[in-house]
Enzyme design. Structure first.
Site, short mmCIF file in Angstrom:
data_model
loop_
_atom_site.label_atom_id
_atom_site.label_comp_id
_atom_site.label_asym_id
_atom_site.label_seq_id
_atom_site.Cartn_x
_atom_site.Cartn_y
_atom_site.Cartn_z
N LYS A 72 0.80 -1.23 0.00
CA LYS A 72 0.00 0.00 0.00
C LYS A 72 0.84 1.28 0.00
O LYS A 72 0.40 2.30 -0.50
CB LYS A 72 -0.94 0.01 1.20
CG LYS A 72 -2.12 -0.93 1.07
CD LYS A 72 -3.00 -0.79 2.30
CE LYS A 72 -4.33 -1.45 2.13
NZ LYS A 72 -5.29 -1.01 3.15
N ASP A 108 -10.22 4.28 1.80
CA ASP A 108 -10.55 3.90 3.18
C ASP A 108 -11.23 5.04 3.95
O ASP A 108 -12.13 4.79 4.76
CB ASP A 108 -9.30 3.45 3.94
CG ASP A 108 -8.88 2.04 3.56
OD1 ASP A 108 -9.75 1.26 3.13
OD2 ASP A 108 -7.70 1.72 3.70
#
Ligand code: ATR
Length: 283
Positions: A72, A108
């Site tokens: 990520k 997110d």
């Protein structure tokens, strides 16, 4: 013709076998009658650069996908363009190809806020939030809280220096505190978010007294296995309103699906129950 090839998307990570993203995107693809696919794609820790090169040269014929652990942060350096949300959070989880350029974002923060919007509308009228933990997940939550106008966001973390590192990033509304200050930080707070890995894999969780929080306060956890985490169980036993983290997983998938497949999907009870049934099967 090239545009008649069914779009293919992926979740790339290592390990990737346990990802629930294929279940979520597969449900939406079937529901919308889209002749596309969403596949698990194992990319080893040293394999991301080669994978990105394949994406960009078209040999994988992917339109984009999700990037998960351990890639990520690394995807930043490799993407041609990370949007402002991803840059603020310092982590990306969603990529797509746009005229040969690889673009990256982080969904997110959106997923966190959209879950609470759906299950507890008005949650963002609160002014004070306490966030436990200071990792990548914490930065996504804090970004959402800043955007929704929380006036005071207090990070409590075992390692104070990490909390400071995060608070420095987000400006004066965000402050950093040691874990021992939690009882004081909770006084009159409207929202408590656990972003730490406390309680995961059955680890011990300290007693937290949520009673000093505001009357209508919400306690939420971004961990969703089990649905009622030890922290949520404590809060519920104390009569608090709780929100589990599964909705964040479901909602964070929405923007990616829309980018890759051109249709905005809905997070329904049917989808939630599908994922819960899968969790039960693998418990
Ligand atoms: P992520 O990027 O998924 O948020 P992470 O960077 O590993 O994951 O962060 C995990 C968080 O859980 C950190 O805030 C960590 O605290 P430290 O910064 O002090 O490491 C927190 N955490 C993990 N185990 C913990 C424990 N036993 N007690 C308190 N905090 C803990």
């Amino acid at each position: 013709m090239a545009d008649q090839v069914p779009p293919r998307a992926f979740v790339a990570g290592f390990p990737v076998a346990h990802s629930r993203s294929p279940l979520i995107h597969g449900h939406w693809l079937a529901g919308h009658g889209i002749a596309g696919s969403y596949l698990r794609h194992e990319v080893r820790p040293d394999g991301l650069a080669a994978f990105v090169a394949c994406l960009k040269d078209g040999s994988q014929a992917f339109v984009g996908g999700n990037i998960t652990i351990p890639h990520k942060e690394a995807i930043f350096a490799l993407a041609d363009e990370a949007d402002e949300t991803a840059r603020m959070i310092g982590v990306a989880n969603t990529v797509w190809l746009d005229e040969g350029r690889l673009k990256a974002t982080n969904t997110d923060a959106y997923g966190f806020a959209a879950n609470l919007d759906q299950r507890h509308p008005g949650w963002d009228r609160g002014r004070t939030a306490v966030v436990l933990g200071a990792g990548g997940a914490s930065r996504a939550v804090i970004h959402a809280l800043v955007e929704r106008g929380f006036a005071s966001i207090r990070i409590a973390n075992r390692t104070l220096a990490r909390a400071r590192h995060v608070s420095d990033r987000f400006g004066e509304r965000v402050s950093a505190h040691p874990l021992e200050d939690l009882p004081d930080l909770l006084v009159a707070a409207d929202l408590f978010v656990n972003t730490s890995s406390l309680g995961m894999q059955g680890g011990a969780v300290p007693e937290i007294d949520f009673s000093p929080m505001a009357a209508e306060a919400i306690v939420t956890d971004i961990v969703y296995v089990p649905l009622l985490t030890p922290i949520l169980a404590q809060a519920r036993a104390q009569g608090r309103t709780v929100a589990d983290g599964l909705g964040m997983l479901l909602h964070q998938a929405v923007p990616g699906f829309e980018i890759w497949f051109g249709t905005r999907p809905a997070v329904t009870e049917e989808l939630r129950n599908l994922v819960i049934a899968d969790m039960d099967r693998h418990a």
